[in-house]
Write a protein that holds these residues in place. Structure first.
Motif: not given
Ligand code: BES
Ligand code: MN
Ligand code: ZN
Length: 496
Positions: A371-374, A387-397, A456-469
């Protein structure tokens, strides 16, 4: 580590309590009133005299420890700020303070009184859950590789007296949810903290399998390198090529919903150590790259919490685990690999390896018709610049998915912030020798990393969380368990 237990307790008047440590929330604007005045009287003014000294402001995050009597041995005043300003964020800070101070103290038992806050049943359920989560969180200590464990908390048993505005059953349910979330977070922290000579891709697979054995609705399978080669995962496999540790694709299937219901998928970057490969990282702080499996740890921690919460949805967790090492067999800058999707990638920098393992895992997860991929990844140093160390980056299609994650982060106070993945950035990935290259040409490093994944994620609803910080801290050094709170809250909201 001694397992902490948390129970619900009925307490009509706090003055009548008997406890090794009575935890009393105090508002700045009405510090001594009603029940606390009774208690103060019983203790011949101990509380009012302490407050008169002015050492304790009752601001959120503050606390004061007082001596009581034979029945109430200690009292812990915890600041709550202004009564009409006790919002979600303040409640979470209050819960954190309760956990932190109790874990640092000597009392083996404590009773947390919440009735005097005057909250309604719904708010109380949330606060009881937060307090339980934070107590479990604060009670975690890393001991695994110490010959003599140190700083072990004494606290073993906590009672939460939530008062009569909420039923005992609801209080108990909130306590067990809080403990499930806390345990999921701590599981992720422990995996993150373990050194990379213990926490290898096969170790992660073993942990996942053992999780699978503990929950009837959870099944776990692991694909080795041979299977991945058959599937054409040339991108993922290129990352572990220089390592003696075989790469692993770990799949956890939780079936809490109807058999045919489409699952929610979470996919984690599991680089158990990131040297950078042939594009070797500089020496200082390289040890922190043992945390480069933070995304994978959050997948395992979230799946564990979801199973313990018995959520009525289906969830697929995928972990792409590999060790990024330089060697005679390692991938070299300029090498071209073919991903499972068929798209080819020119690897210009072997240190941009997270996207290389994730792209194949993201293609693979498509077979579950999610249904959705994160996906969750300690993907770029650049997100720390943004964003420093407070927020994770959210990217989504998908805007609705992005909103759901932002809202879940807000509610759990494990916050994210949305970043763009506009088409304009994609041209940075153009390559002469392959369909794309694995690094951008300059600027917006976190965005170009997300843009790579978006292909690589065009076929479904997708979000990416960058949590390096956010997945770990340098001082004090350790895994945080983020973004397990956000992910659990997101999945809980999706399960209605
Ligand atoms: N694992 C790192 C990202 C990272 C950096 C995580 C700092 C946590 C703290 C990732 O694999 C990496 O090396 N990224 C490179 C990408 C670059 C080569 C395009 C980076 O961020 O420098
Ligand atoms: Mn790297
Ligand atoms: Zn990495």
């Amino acid at each position: 580590m001694p397992q902490i237990t948390i129970h619900s307790r009925k307490l009509d008047r706090i003055a009548d309590a008997s406890s090794a440590c009575l935890v009393i929330p105090v508002f700045e604007d009405s510090p001594i009133a009603d029940d606390l005045a009774q208690l103060d009287k019983k203790l011949s003014g101990t509380v009012s005299r302490a407050l008169d000294l002015g050492d304790f402001s009752a601001a959120v995050g503050t606390s004061a420890a007082l001596v009581g009597d034979q029945k109430i041995k200690r009292m812990l005043l915890i600041g709550c700020g202004k009564a009409d300003d006790f919002d979600n964020g303040k409640q979470k800070k209050f819960a954190e303070t309760v956990g932190r101070v109790l874990a640092a103290g000597k009392a083996q038992e404590a009773t947390v009184c919440l009735e005097r806050l005057g909250l309604d049943a719904k708010e109380l359920a949330g606060l009881v859950e937060a307090v339980a989560t934070e107590i479990v969180y604060a009670n975690y200590v890393y001991t695994r590789t110490l010959s003599k464990p140190k700083n072990l908390p004494k606290l073993a048993k906590v009672y939460i007296a939530a008062g009569s505005a909420i039923s005992a059953n609801k209080t108990k349910a909130a306590i067990s949810s809080g403990m499930a979330i806390g345990s999921g977070i701590n599981f992720a922290r422990e995996l993150g903290n373990l050194p990379a000579n213990i926490c290898t891709p096969r170790f992660l697979a073993k942990q996942a399998r053992s999780l699978g054995r503990q929950h009837a609705k959870l099944s776990v399978s692991v694909l080795g390198e041979k299977k991945m080669r058959e599937l054409g995962m040339g991108s993922l496999l290129s990352v572990g090529h220089g390592s003696d540790e075989p790469s692993q694709l770990i799949v956890l299937e939780y079936k809490g919903g109807k058999a045919k219901e489409q699952p929610y998928a979470i996919v984690g970057k599991g680089i158990t150590f990131d040297t950078g490969g042939i594009s070797l990282k500089p020496g200082p702080k390289m040890d922190e790259m043992k945390f480069d499996m933070g995304g994978a740890a959050s997948v395992l921690g979230t799946v564990r919490a979801v199973a313990e919460l018995n959520l009525p949805i289906n969830v697929v967790g995928v972990v792409a685990a590999a060790e990024n090492m330089p060697s005679g067999r390692a991938t070299k800058p300029g090498d071209v690999v073919t991903s499972m999707s068929g798209q080819t990638v020119e690897i210009l920098n072997t240190d941009a390896e997270g996207r290389l393992v994730l792209c194949d895992a993201l293609t693979y997860v498509g077979r579950y018709k999610p249904r959705e991929v994160v996906d969750i990844a300690t993907l770029t140093g650049a997100i720390i610049v943004s964003l420093g160390h407070e927020a994770s980056g959210i990217f989504a299609n998908d805007d609705d998915l992005a909103e759901a994650l932002l809202a879940a982060g807000q509610r759990s106070q494990d916050r994210g912030w949305r970043m763009p993945i506009w088409q304009e950035y994609q041209k940075q990935l153009d390559s002469k020798f392959a369909d794309m290259q694995n690094i951008g040409t300059g600027g917006a490093g976190s965005v170009t990393a997300a843009c790579f994944l978006a292909r690589f994620t065009e076929q479904y609803k997708w979000a990416h969380l960058d949590v390096a910080g956010t997945a770990f801290r340098s001082a004090p050094k350790g895994a945080t368990g983020r973004p397990v709170p956000m992910l659990v809250e997101y999945l809980r909201a999706r399960s209605g």
